[in-house]
Design an enzyme around this catalytic site. Structure first.
Site, PDB file in Angstrom:
ATOM      1  N   GLY A   1       0.779  -1.226   0.000  1.00  0.00           N
ATOM      2  CA  GLY A   1       0.000   0.000   0.000  1.00  0.00           C
ATOM      3  C   GLY A   1       0.817   1.286   0.000  1.00  0.00           C
ATOM      4  O   GLY A   1       0.340   2.324   0.451  1.00  0.00           O
TER       5      GLY A   1
ATOM      6  N   ARG B   1     -16.012 -14.940  -9.292  1.00  0.00           N
ATOM      7  CA  ARG B   1     -15.322 -13.660  -9.419  1.00  0.00           C
ATOM      8  C   ARG B   1     -16.344 -12.523  -9.496  1.00  0.00           C
ATOM      9  O   ARG B   1     -16.214 -11.482  -8.850  1.00  0.00           O
ATOM     10  CB  ARG B   1     -14.440 -13.668 -10.669  1.00  0.00           C
ATOM     11  CG  ARG B   1     -13.587 -12.413 -10.852  1.00  0.00           C
ATOM     12  CD  ARG B   1     -12.654 -12.565 -12.036  1.00  0.00           C
ATOM     13  NE  ARG B   1     -11.795 -13.726 -11.874  1.00  0.00           N
ATOM     14  CZ  ARG B   1     -10.584 -13.698 -11.314  1.00  0.00           C
ATOM     15  NH1 ARG B   1     -10.079 -12.576 -10.887  1.00  0.00           N
ATOM     16  NH2 ARG B   1      -9.883 -14.797 -11.183  1.00  0.00           N
TER      17      ARG B   1
ATOM     18  N   MET C   1      -4.363  -7.385  -6.581  1.00  0.00           N
ATOM     19  CA  MET C   1      -3.801  -8.482  -7.379  1.00  0.00           C
ATOM     20  C   MET C   1      -4.827  -9.406  -8.020  1.00  0.00           C
ATOM     21  O   MET C   1      -4.490 -10.493  -8.485  1.00  0.00           O
ATOM     22  CB  MET C   1      -2.821  -9.294  -6.519  1.00  0.00           C
ATOM     23  CG  MET C   1      -1.615  -8.481  -6.067  1.00  0.00           C
ATOM     24  SD  MET C   1      -0.872  -7.487  -7.384  1.00  0.00           S
ATOM     25  CE  MET C   1      -0.141  -8.789  -8.362  1.00  0.00           C
TER      26      MET C   1
ATOM     27  N   LEU D   1     -10.240  -7.960 -12.454  1.00  0.00           N
ATOM     28  CA  LEU D   1     -11.638  -7.571 -12.244  1.00  0.00           C
ATOM     29  C   LEU D   1     -12.504  -7.999 -13.428  1.00  0.00           C
ATOM     30  O   LEU D   1     -12.088  -7.895 -14.586  1.00  0.00           O
ATOM     31  CB  LEU D   1     -11.716  -6.060 -12.024  1.00  0.00           C
ATOM     32  CG  LEU D   1     -11.080  -5.619 -10.686  1.00  0.00           C
ATOM     33  CD1 LEU D   1     -10.719  -4.150 -10.706  1.00  0.00           C
ATOM     34  CD2 LEU D   1     -11.979  -5.962  -9.504  1.00  0.00           C
TER      35      LEU D   1
ATOM     36  N   HIS E   1       0.755   0.561 -13.045  1.00  0.00           N
ATOM     37  CA  HIS E   1       1.469  -0.651 -13.461  1.00  0.00           C
ATOM     38  C   HIS E   1       2.966  -0.335 -13.571  1.00  0.00           C
ATOM     39  O   HIS E   1       3.339   0.694 -14.135  1.00  0.00           O
ATOM     40  CB  HIS E   1       0.919  -1.115 -14.817  1.00  0.00           C
ATOM     41  CG  HIS E   1       1.595  -2.343 -15.342  1.00  0.00           C
ATOM     42  ND1 HIS E   1       1.243  -3.608 -14.923  1.00  0.00           N
ATOM     43  CD2 HIS E   1       2.600  -2.495 -16.233  1.00  0.00           C
ATOM     44  CE1 HIS E   1       2.013  -4.488 -15.547  1.00  0.00           C
ATOM     45  NE2 HIS E   1       2.841  -3.847 -16.350  1.00  0.00           N
TER      46      HIS E   1
ATOM     47  N   GLU F   1     -11.445  -4.351 -20.005  1.00  0.00           N
ATOM     48  CA  GLU F   1     -11.697  -5.772 -19.765  1.00  0.00           C
ATOM     49  C   GLU F   1     -10.433  -6.619 -19.913  1.00  0.00           C
ATOM     50  O   GLU F   1     -10.352  -7.724 -19.386  1.00  0.00           O
ATOM     51  CB  GLU F   1     -12.784  -6.298 -20.717  1.00  0.00           C
ATOM     52  CG  GLU F   1     -14.186  -5.814 -20.389  1.00  0.00           C
ATOM     53  CD  GLU F   1     -14.488  -4.393 -20.877  1.00  0.00           C
ATOM     54  OE1 GLU F   1     -13.560  -3.725 -21.408  1.00  0.00           O
ATOM     55  OE2 GLU F   1     -15.629  -3.951 -20.708  1.00  0.00           O
TER      56      GLU F   1
ATOM     57  N   ASP G   1      -4.011  -4.931 -18.205  1.00  0.00           N
ATOM     58  CA  ASP G   1      -2.986  -3.919 -18.494  1.00  0.00           C
ATOM     59  C   ASP G   1      -3.069  -3.391 -19.930  1.00  0.00           C
ATOM     60  O   ASP G   1      -2.056  -3.054 -20.540  1.00  0.00           O
ATOM     61  CB  ASP G   1      -1.576  -4.485 -18.211  1.00  0.00           C
ATOM     62  CG  ASP G   1      -1.453  -5.005 -16.780  1.00  0.00           C
ATOM     63  OD1 ASP G   1      -2.127  -4.455 -15.895  1.00  0.00           O
ATOM     64  OD2 ASP G   1      -0.687  -5.953 -16.563  1.00  0.00           O
TER      65      ASP G   1
HETATM   66  C1  DQB Z   1      -2.618  -6.877 -12.211  1.00  0.00           C
HETATM   67  C2  DQB Z   1      -2.219  -7.543 -13.379  1.00  0.00           C
HETATM   68  C3  DQB Z   1      -2.220  -8.908 -13.430  1.00  0.00           C
HETATM   69  C4  DQB Z   1      -2.611  -9.647 -12.325  1.00  0.00           C
HETATM   70  C5  DQB Z   1      -3.014  -8.993 -11.188  1.00  0.00           C
HETATM   71  C6  DQB Z   1      -3.017  -7.618 -11.132  1.00  0.00           C
HETATM   72  C7  DQB Z   1      -2.609 -11.129 -12.408  1.00  0.00           C
HETATM   73  O1  DQB Z   1      -2.389 -11.701 -13.450  1.00  0.00           O
HETATM   74  N1  DQB Z   1      -2.855 -11.787 -11.295  1.00  0.00           N
HETATM   75  C8  DQB Z   1      -2.927 -13.246 -11.240  1.00  0.00           C
HETATM   76  C9  DQB Z   1      -4.357 -13.684 -11.334  1.00  0.00           C
HETATM   77  C10 DQB Z   1      -5.067 -13.462 -10.042  1.00  0.00           C
HETATM   78  C11 DQB Z   1      -6.564 -13.595 -10.193  1.00  0.00           C
HETATM   79  O2  DQB Z   1      -7.203 -12.619 -10.604  1.00  0.00           O
HETATM   80  O3  DQB Z   1      -7.099 -14.659  -9.855  1.00  0.00           O
HETATM   81  N2  DQB Z   1      -2.604  -5.494 -12.207  1.00  0.00           N
HETATM   82  N3  DQB Z   1      -8.631  -5.963 -13.999  1.00  0.00           N
HETATM   83  C12 DQB Z   1      -8.858  -5.724 -15.291  1.00  0.00           C
HETATM   84  N4  DQB Z   1      -7.923  -5.117 -16.072  1.00  0.00           N
HETATM   85  C13 DQB Z   1      -6.700  -4.749 -15.578  1.00  0.00           C
HETATM   86  C14 DQB Z   1      -5.183  -4.692 -13.607  1.00  0.00           C
HETATM   87  C15 DQB Z   1      -4.971  -5.026 -12.271  1.00  0.00           C
HETATM   88  C16 DQB Z   1      -5.965  -5.624 -11.515  1.00  0.00           C
HETATM   89  C17 DQB Z   1      -7.182  -5.923 -12.098  1.00  0.00           C
HETATM   90  C18 DQB Z   1      -6.419  -5.006 -14.205  1.00  0.00           C
HETATM   91  C19 DQB Z   1      -7.431  -5.634 -13.447  1.00  0.00           C
HETATM   92  O4  DQB Z   1      -5.894  -4.179 -16.337  1.00  0.00           O
HETATM   93  N5  DQB Z   1     -10.047  -6.054 -15.829  1.00  0.00           N
HETATM   94  C20 DQB Z   1      -3.663  -4.731 -11.606  1.00  0.00           C
HETATM   95  C1  GRF Z   2       3.163  -1.303  -7.644  1.00  0.00           C
HETATM   96  O1  GRF Z   2       4.405  -1.581  -8.211  1.00  0.00           O
HETATM   97  C2  GRF Z   2       2.095  -1.136  -8.697  1.00  0.00           C
HETATM   98  O2  GRF Z   2       2.597  -0.609  -9.886  1.00  0.00           O
HETATM   99  C3  GRF Z   2       1.632  -2.548  -8.912  1.00  0.00           C
HETATM  100  O3  GRF Z   2       1.658  -3.114  -7.628  1.00  0.00           O
HETATM  101  C4  GRF Z   2       2.640  -2.463  -6.824  1.00  0.00           C
HETATM  102  C5  GRF Z   2       1.971  -2.016  -5.560  1.00  0.00           C
HETATM  103  O4  GRF Z   2       2.875  -1.519  -4.616  1.00  0.00           O
HETATM  104  N1  GRF Z   2       0.337  -2.574  -9.535  1.00  0.00           N
HETATM  105  P1  GRF Z   2       2.334  -0.851  -3.278  1.00  0.00           P
HETATM  106  O5  GRF Z   2       1.453  -1.894  -2.583  1.00  0.00           O
HETATM  107  O6  GRF Z   2       1.529   0.350  -3.651  1.00  0.00           O
HETATM  108  O7  GRF Z   2       3.531  -0.515  -2.453  1.00  0.00           O
END
Ligand code: DQB
Ligand code: GRF
Length: 393
Positions: free
Chosen positions: A201, A256, A281, A284, A300, A333, A336
């Site tokens: 955080g 989900r 993590m 969505l 990101h 959707e 990243d």
């Molecule tokens: C993230 C990018 C990838 C992951 C998590 C956060 C990831 O692959 N996690 C492993 C799978 C975990 C799971 O979900 O079960 N960056 N939602 C949408 N689009 C985004 C980005 C993040 C979080 C949620 C996005 C997101 O670009 N739809 C943060």
């Molecule tokens: C950051 O590197 C951000 O870019 C990524 O997750 C990390 C979060 O770090 N999505 P923190 O919890 O804000 O210290």
């Protein structure tokens, strides 16, 4: 020639003195009714206007004593940008400043409006957000900025040019548009921000600190924090800041979509206008994205579209990249893939480790995320129907 102007942000009106504000406002017949409308945190006029002046010596002492990169220094006190800069400028030169490249603190928007003060009078009386001006040769720009960017939030605010006879020595371009944005933001209610986290955080902390800083004029406040991890340090940060925080375990939901709906319900309960993902993590669902489209942003740790997904610092090193950084983007959707609001670049050194690079990117993130939030909260940026970013500048 080819000199540039670097500005170090002021901490608001302080270097111009409370008396100068008071005199103008007395003449304009303005009464001081708390809380100060330009404060970020419901603070009083007293708290806002009587904060001690920022001292810039510490910021530039090392640069001044160890290099001759700085050609001139002007402290912007009473007399503002217009009268202070010429004190260090030969009369055959002029500076052209761009107000798009610095932040005018809300107090100046309030002053101009309530006091009926013209743009020119503002510029020749108040610092308008720039407490210290440095004149630096172009070739020393990166060396000086390296020392002052993260530490002092210094920016390049203009250039030095030859001066035509009888032309002004200081011109501030785009002043009125920026002042109007500030004034509109003071009049509008602050946007209510919900932050989703899973861990440390530190970005949440950066958003809390920035939104509570009156000088930055972000126009938003963090009203709730949701974590899908009970042990997230970010929940403790929210607690310490007195911000409502909720642990919602995805394990308590069968799908989900259901989990995301529960998150949405909490956000709606706090009348949230903007959702910031800060190390959240879990991907969505399309339903969640649809519900918050244009109001949902993420940070990101790479220069998207390069290196999507997880462990992207390692990817940047493995690819042999010479630079990386961070990206704040609208969430769509995909993962990243959303439209980019801003990016911040950091160098990669041959000897870098993941830890070193991650730390460097984090510093960039803590500047970039508040900047992006300000742009969204103030309507400087929005998401278009076609999924592209629209800049209203
Ligand atoms: C993230 C990018 C990838 C992951 C998590 C956060 C990831 O692959 N996690 C492993 C799978 C975990 C799971 O979900 O079960 N960056 N939602 C949408 N689009 C985004 C980005 C993040 C979080 C949620 C996005 C997101 O670009 N739809 C943060
Ligand atoms: C950051 O590197 C951000 O870019 C990524 O997750 C990390 C979060 O770090 N999505 P923190 O919890 O804000 O210290």
């Amino acid at each position: 020639m080819g000199d540039i102007v670097i500005g170090i942000p002021s901490s608001g009106v302080h270097s111009n003195g409370f008396s100068l504000v008071h005199k103008v406002m007395e003449q304009a017949g303005v009464t001081f009714k708390d809380p100060a409308p330009f404060s970020a945190n419901g603070r009083t006029f007293g708290a806002e206007l009587l904060t001690p002046t920022k001292i810039y010596v510490e910021a530039v002492h090392e640069l001044l004593s160890q290099t001759d990169a700085i050609k001139a220094v002007a402290h912007i006190t009473g007399g503002g940008l217009i009268e202070n800069i010429p004190r260090v400028l030969p009369s055959d030169l002029t500076v052209s400043l761009n107000a798009d490249n610095f932040n005018i603190p809300p107090v100046f928007g309030w002053l101009a409006e309530e006091g009926g003060i013209s743009d020119f009078e503002m510029q020749r009386t108040y610092n308008c957000g720039i407490g210290l001006v440095l004149i630096v040769a172009k070739e020393n720009e990166s060396m000086v900025m390296e020392k002052l960017y993260y530490k002092e939030k210094a920016t390049v605010i203009g250039t030095v040019k030859p001066r035509a006879q009888s032309a002004p020595q200081v011109v501030v371009n785009n002043f009125s548009t920026n002042l109007k944005f500030v004034q509109r933001s003071i009049r509008s209610p602050k946007k209510r921000v919900g932050v989703l986290i899973s861990g440390n955080g530190s970005n949440l902390q950066a958003l809390i600190d920035a939104t509570r800083n009156s000088t930055m004029g972000i126009g938003a406040e963090v009203v709730c924090v949701i974590s899908n991890q009970q042990a997230a340090l970010g929940l403790k940060r929210a607690e310490a800041a007195g911000i409502s925080h909720t642990f919602l375990s995805h394990k308590d939901y069968t799908s989900r979509q259901e989990y995301d709906l529960a998150v949405s319900k909490v956000l709606e309960g706090f009348n949230v206008n903007i959702v910031c993902l800060a190390g959240f993590m879990r991907i969505l669902s399309p339903e969640f994205v649809q519900m918050w489209r244009g109001k949902l942003i993420n940070i990101h740790p790479s220069l998207l579209p390069k290196h999507k997904g997880l462990n992207v610092q390692q990817m940047a090193l493995d690819a042999g990249d010479s630079e990386s950084g961070c990206t704040v983007h609208f969430v769509d959707e995909g993962v990243d893939t959303g439209a980019i609001i801003i990016q911040e670049v950091v160098p990669i050194y041959p000897v870098d480790t993941v830890t070193a690079l991650t730390e460097r990117i984090h510093k960039a993130e803590h500047l970039a995320y508040p900047k992006a939030l300000r742009m969204l909260a103030r309507g400087i940026v929005q998401l278009g129907q076609d999924g592209q970013v629209i800049f209203n500048y």
